[in-house]
Design a protein around this motif. Structure first.
Motif, PDB file in Angstrom:
ATOM      1  N   VAL A  91      33.680  35.452  44.826  1.00 53.56           N
ATOM      2  CA  VAL A  91      35.590  35.006  44.196  1.00 53.56           C
ATOM      3  C   VAL A  91      35.927  33.902  45.060  1.00 53.56           C
ATOM      4  N   VAL A  92      36.741  33.099  43.806  1.00 56.04           N
ATOM      5  CA  VAL A  92      36.483  31.252  44.807  1.00 56.04           C
ATOM      6  C   VAL A  92      38.576  31.725  44.639  1.00 56.04           C
ATOM      7  N   THR A  93      38.917  31.328  45.637  1.00 53.35           N
ATOM      8  CA  THR A  93      40.174  31.530  46.011  1.00 53.35           C
ATOM      9  C   THR A  93      40.897  29.749  46.994  1.00 53.35           C
ATOM     10  N   GLY A  94      39.459  29.065  46.765  1.00 58.20           N
ATOM     11  CA  GLY A  94      39.428  27.698  47.522  1.00 58.20           C
ATOM     12  C   GLY A  94      39.101  26.888  47.951  1.00 58.20           C
ATOM     13  N   TYR A  95      38.217  26.395  49.401  1.00 58.20           N
ATOM     14  CA  TYR A  95      37.716  24.701  48.372  1.00 58.20           C
ATOM     15  C   TYR A  95      35.826  26.236  48.924  1.00 58.20           C
ATOM     16  N   PHE A  96      36.430  26.914  50.364  1.00 60.10           N
ATOM     17  CA  PHE A  96      34.340  27.945  50.608  1.00 60.10           C
ATOM     18  C   PHE A  96      34.225  28.257  50.215  1.00 60.10           C
ATOM     19  N   GLY A  97      35.705  28.986  49.239  1.00 55.87           N
ATOM     20  CA  GLY A  97      34.943  30.427  48.125  1.00 55.87           C
ATOM     21  C   GLY A  97      34.311  28.883  47.057  1.00 55.87           C
ATOM     22  N   ASP A  98      34.471  28.089  46.714  1.00 52.32           N
ATOM     23  CA  ASP A  98      33.394  27.056  45.857  1.00 52.32           C
ATOM     24  C   ASP A  98      32.138  26.947  46.606  1.00 52.32           C
ATOM     25  N   ARG A  99      32.336  26.395  47.424  1.00 49.15           N
ATOM     26  CA  ARG A  99      30.990  26.304  48.337  1.00 49.15           C
ATOM     27  C   ARG A  99      30.234  27.465  48.404  1.00 49.15           C
ATOM     28  N   ALA A 109      20.536  31.694  41.171  1.00 49.47           N
ATOM     29  CA  ALA A 109      21.590  32.291  40.218  1.00 49.47           C
ATOM     30  C   ALA A 109      22.018  31.813  39.239  1.00 49.47           C
ATOM     31  N   THR A 110      22.678  33.234  38.647  1.00 53.89           N
ATOM     32  CA  THR A 110      23.471  33.333  37.677  1.00 53.89           C
ATOM     33  C   THR A 110      24.875  33.281  37.621  1.00 53.89           C
ATOM     34  N   VAL A 111      25.268  32.582  38.343  1.00 54.59           N
ATOM     35  CA  VAL A 111      26.657  32.975  39.283  1.00 54.59           C
ATOM     36  C   VAL A 111      28.392  32.504  38.214  1.00 54.59           C
ATOM     37  N   THR A 112      28.918  34.092  37.980  1.00 52.65           N
ATOM     38  CA  THR A 112      29.702  33.932  37.656  1.00 52.65           C
ATOM     39  C   THR A 112      31.083  34.147  38.450  1.00 52.65           C
ATOM     40  N   ARG A 113      32.189  33.018  38.351  1.00 58.49           N
ATOM     41  CA  ARG A 113      32.729  33.191  39.466  1.00 58.49           C
ATOM     42  C   ARG A 113      34.657  33.581  39.226  1.00 58.49           C
ATOM     43  N   VAL A 114      35.194  33.978  39.770  1.00 58.12           N
ATOM     44  CA  VAL A 114      36.805  35.235  39.716  1.00 58.12           C
ATOM     45  C   VAL A 114      37.272  34.568  40.074  1.00 58.12           C
ATOM     46  N   ASN A 115      38.057  33.614  39.085  1.00 63.65           N
ATOM     47  CA  ASN A 115      38.930  32.234  40.234  1.00 63.65           C
ATOM     48  C   ASN A 115      40.057  32.699  40.198  1.00 63.65           C
ATOM     49  N   GLY A 116      40.656  32.337  42.102  1.00 67.80           N
ATOM     50  CA  GLY A 116      42.371  32.378  41.932  1.00 67.80           C
ATOM     51  C   GLY A 116      43.192  31.498  41.984  1.00 67.80           C
ATOM     52  N   GLU A 117      44.318  31.255  42.380  1.00 68.31           N
ATOM     53  CA  GLU A 117      44.766  30.537  42.969  1.00 68.31           C
ATOM     54  C   GLU A 117      44.926  30.392  44.102  1.00 68.31           C
ATOM     55  N   TRP A 118      44.610  28.482  44.293  1.00 62.66           N
ATOM     56  CA  TRP A 118      44.520  27.928  45.752  1.00 62.66           C
ATOM     57  C   TRP A 118      46.220  28.505  46.551  1.00 62.66           C
ATOM     58  N   GLY A 119      46.030  29.852  47.619  1.00 60.38           N
ATOM     59  CA  GLY A 119      47.318  30.034  48.101  1.00 60.38           C
ATOM     60  C   GLY A 119      47.669  30.706  48.490  1.00 60.38           C
ATOM     61  N   ARG A 120      46.485  31.383  46.876  1.00 66.78           N
ATOM     62  CA  ARG A 120      47.138  33.298  46.843  1.00 66.78           C
ATOM     63  C   ARG A 120      45.893  34.357  47.181  1.00 66.78           C
ATOM     64  N   ALA A 121      45.676  34.710  47.550  1.00 67.30           N
ATOM     65  CA  ALA A 121      45.120  35.937  47.790  1.00 67.30           C
ATOM     66  C   ALA A 121      44.161  36.773  46.511  1.00 67.30           C
ATOM     67  N   ALA A 122      43.308  37.224  46.700  1.00 62.11           N
ATOM     68  CA  ALA A 122      42.374  37.030  44.838  1.00 62.11           C
ATOM     69  C   ALA A 122      43.376  39.009  44.580  1.00 62.11           C
ATOM     70  N   ASP A 123      42.903  38.918  43.722  1.00 55.29           N
ATOM     71  CA  ASP A 123      43.586  40.044  43.244  1.00 55.29           C
ATOM     72  C   ASP A 123      42.371  41.057  42.516  1.00 55.29           C
ATOM     73  N   PRO A 124      42.454  42.128  43.458  1.00 60.92           N
ATOM     74  CA  PRO A 124      41.426  43.137  43.391  1.00 60.92           C
ATOM     75  C   PRO A 124      40.881  43.929  41.546  1.00 60.92           C
ATOM     76  N   SER A 125      41.802  43.508  41.114  1.00 61.82           N
ATOM     77  CA  SER A 125      41.729  44.315  39.980  1.00 61.82           C
ATOM     78  C   SER A 125      40.815  42.772  38.623  1.00 61.82           C
ATOM     79  N   MET A 126      41.022  42.160  39.065  1.00 58.90           N
ATOM     80  CA  MET A 126      40.404  40.243  38.614  1.00 58.90           C
ATOM     81  C   MET A 126      38.816  40.061  38.456  1.00 58.90           C
ATOM     82  N   LEU A 127      38.527  41.195  39.641  1.00 55.03           N
ATOM     83  CA  LEU A 127      36.637  41.298  39.449  1.00 55.03           C
ATOM     84  C   LEU A 127      36.437  42.809  38.977  1.00 55.03           C
ATOM     85  N   GLU A 128      36.923  43.919  39.473  1.00 56.27           N
ATOM     86  CA  GLU A 128      36.621  45.153  38.695  1.00 56.27           C
ATOM     87  C   GLU A 128      36.574  44.878  37.056  1.00 56.27           C
ATOM     88  N   LYS A 129      37.508  43.730  36.488  1.00 55.04           N
ATOM     89  CA  LYS A 129      37.324  43.195  35.155  1.00 55.04           C
ATOM     90  C   LYS A 129      36.338  42.876  34.865  1.00 55.04           C
TER      91      LYS A 129
END
Length: 370
Positions: A91-99, A109-129
């Motif tokens: 779950v990536v919502t900023g610099y350290f999620g990207d790290r 690893a084969t990495v899948t990123r669930v990207n969110g807007e910088w400055g907003r909290a992650a949306d759990p439904s996006m992870l579920e999806k």
């Protein structure tokens, strides 16, 4: 030649390090002992017990501290849980999620990123999806995103990961010891932090915990230094692994003692109270934070820089005139925000008042010089 050693105290109100209390500084000045000295061994046991309680980890967990900064905690978590071919969702919502995502990729690893807007909290439904479409062995996330001042809904995200039978890795570098965090109750498997932020000790150690579920599913670690079994042999079985700093362990030992004396719930409340006072004071100056109120991290405040205000000039003024350090924005937020840390010893009402007054002076000077 003039010494380059600091001669006066800085008021550290940036993203880290935070202020170190005199009590912790005195502990760090205790006589140096060997890494397997009986006193050192007794402190290792005490620190493990205190970290287990502070993480609120379940029975059977292994909590300890890696010799290194918070990034060493990140690498220890990844190196012992992720291997070549692991499916990892980050779950990536900023610099350290990207790290975190980059670190997992480095370990194959084969990495899948669930990207969110910088400055907003992650949306759990996006992870579920994402997990419904692309299964994962591991889900990694940041609790308190230092780059944006956002607190992600880790409890909800971890529950979704567990429903899909994925292990969770949580970065709590800017939240551990300052913001509510319940490893056992929230179903988190691995969590790491650092000592120089909410814990109020100097940089150099990275607290980390592996729960029983994580310990059962560790992988062969390609790193010698971060190998969990070798570290466990040192912390528990007294086998030599590396020469740990007794000064840093003394500092952590005392910082953890201070936290237990204050009480963890009271400490969380103090951080929240000072955060709210700071936000109210900012409003009187016409300033506000980047994240909406529901997404805010109380320990790290990202202040939006008004149009026409010189970011670097304000930070230079605060440092030179008031000896106050605040942080600049990272990545896409560079020049758009100031990062103000109110963590550990730096979370104090007198420092909130001082910083607000200093900011008012800095902004007044900008207007005069405009």
């Amino acid at each position: 030649m003039k010494s380059l050693l600091p001669e006066s105290d800085r008021i550290l109100l940036g993203p880290g390090p935070s202020l170190t209390s005199p009590r912790v500084m005195r502990a760090m000045a205790a006589p140096t002992v060997g890494h397997l000295d009986p006193l050192m061994v007794a402190m290792l046991d005490d620190v493990r017990a205190k970290l287990t309680r502070l993480f609120r980890a379940p029975d059977g967990s292994f909590a300890f501290a890696v010799s290194g900064t918070g990034t060493s905690g990140m690498e220890t978590a990844v190196a012992n849980i992720v291997r070549q071919g692991s499916r990892v969702t980050v779950v990536v919502t900023g610099y350290f999620g990207d790290r975190l995502a980059q670190m997992c990729e480095r370990y194959g690893a084969t990495v899948t990123r669930v990207n969110g807007e910088w400055g907003r909290a992650a949306d759990p439904s996006m992870l579920e999806k994402s997990l419904a479409a692309t299964p994962a062995d591991v889900v990694a996330m940041v609790h308190g995103e230092t780059s944006t001042g956002v607190r992600n809904p880790v409890r909800e995200l971890a529950a979704i990961a567990r429903k899909h039978d994925a292990l969770t890795i949580v970065d709590a570098v800017t939240s551990f010891g300052g913001v509510e965090l319940e490893i056992g109750n929230w179903g988190i498997d691995v969590c790491y932090s650092c000592t120089q932020k909410c814990l109020g000790a100097p940089s150099g150690l990275a607290p980390i915990v592996f729960t029983p579920r994580a310990l059962e599913r560790t992988v062969k670690c390609p790193s010698f230094y971060f190998d969990l079994q070798l570290l466990k042999d040192y912390w528990i079985n007294r086998k030599y692994h590396h020469t740990m700093s007794s000064a840093l362990l003394c500092a952590l030992y005392e910082a953890l003692a201070m936290i237990e004396e204050e009480g963890l719930d009271a400490r969380w409340a103090r951080h929240d109270r000072n955060h709210r006072a700071f936000v109210e004071g900012l409003a009187t100056l016409g300033l506000s934070l980047l994240p909406p109120e529901r997404d805010r991290l109380s320990t790290l405040n990202t202040v939006k820089i008004p149009d026409g205000v010189d970011d670097a000039a304000v930070r230079k003024f605060l440092l030179e005139e008031y000896s106050i350090e605040i942080g600049a924005g990272l990545g896409p937020l560079a020049g758009k925000i100031w990062r103000v840390g109110l963590m550990g010893t730096s979370s104090a009402s007198r420092l909130v008042v001082l910083l607000l007054g200093a900011l008012q002076s800095a902004l007044a000077r900008q207007r005069v010089n405009a």
